[in-house]
Design an enzyme around this catalytic site. Sequence first.
Site, PDB file in Angstrom:
ATOM      1  N   GLY A  69      -0.449  -5.964   0.502  1.00  0.00           N
ATOM      2  CA  GLY A  69       0.209  -6.521   1.686  1.00  0.00           C
ATOM      3  C   GLY A  69       1.100  -5.553   2.447  1.00  0.00           C
ATOM      4  O   GLY A  69       1.725  -5.937   3.445  1.00  0.00           O
ATOM      5  N   GLN A  70       1.167  -4.293   1.996  1.00  0.00           N
ATOM      6  CA  GLN A  70       2.017  -3.341   2.725  1.00  0.00           C
ATOM      7  C   GLN A  70       1.507  -3.173   4.150  1.00  0.00           C
ATOM      8  O   GLN A  70       0.291  -3.250   4.395  1.00  0.00           O
ATOM      9  CB  GLN A  70       2.018  -1.990   2.006  1.00  0.00           C
ATOM     10  CG  GLN A  70       2.775  -2.046   0.691  1.00  0.00           C
ATOM     11  CD  GLN A  70       2.774  -0.721  -0.040  1.00  0.00           C
ATOM     12  OE1 GLN A  70       2.825   0.338   0.574  1.00  0.00           O
ATOM     13  NE2 GLN A  70       2.722  -0.791  -1.355  1.00  0.00           N
ATOM     14  N   SER A  71       2.437  -2.908   5.076  1.00  0.00           N
ATOM     15  CA  SER A  71       2.059  -2.942   6.499  1.00  0.00           C
ATOM     16  C   SER A  71       0.910  -1.990   6.810  1.00  0.00           C
ATOM     17  O   SER A  71       0.043  -2.310   7.629  1.00  0.00           O
ATOM     18  CB  SER A  71       3.264  -2.653   7.383  1.00  0.00           C
ATOM     19  OG  SER A  71       3.840  -1.449   6.996  1.00  0.00           O
TER      20      SER A  71
END
Length: 187
Positions: A69-71
């Site tokens: 889910g990291q940008s």
Amino acid sequence: MGLLSIIRKQKLKEHELRVLVLGLDGGGKTSVVTKILHEDTSQIAPTMGFNISTIHHSNFTLNVWDIGGQSTIRAFWDNYFMNCDCLVWCIDANSLERLQESFSEFRKLMDEERLVGSGLLILVNKIDLVPTNEIETTVQLIRKTLKIDEITNHNVGILPVSAITGKNIDRILDWIVSEASERLYIL
Ligand SMILES: Nc1nc2c(ncn2[C@@H]2O[C@H](COP(=O)(O)OP(=O)(O)OP(=O)(O)O)[C@@H](O)[C@H]2O)c(=O)[nH]1
Ligand SMILES: [Mg+2]
């Protein structure tokens, strides 16, 4: 009946479901899936790509895709949208200061044509860190911020869970399978 519906119906006949687990980094996606698998949740590192797990539940085979889910990774989420039967959106109930960020990513998915018709299960994770008397208001706040009541393209469920204590973890697969079965029935 559209092509997507036909593909979905065929897959349901084969009792195979594709489940996509998304949400902001650190929300607990990998921990939740690990807990579902009854594995050790104490050593989980941020997901840099994706993990796929095959889980058998109630006569169904679920292929569960847990994506980082990291940008920087969010740009790749859309590679996984095709043929999704259930989207699981994971929220960190202990980081409500990131709820708007979660909503802004979530809203993009709600506009996504390839996801229309899939089940949608919202996990209010890390509920063990929320005082018992604040759980209901936390869930309501999340319902309101994510505008859950305005969603018409999906059957929606919302479940407070904890990947650490295991609270409600056993209800996740039950919900996914029963939502998909109901959809098959009405197709
Ligand atoms: N207290 C508590 N901590 C949790 C829970 N679920 C996850 N955590 C912790 O939250 C941190 C992040 O969990 P991950 O499972 O890696 O989160 P993720 O959503 O997979 O993160 P990305 O892979 O970066 O997208 C870890 O330190 C977990 O131990 C929970 O239910 N309760
Ligand atoms: Mg992860």
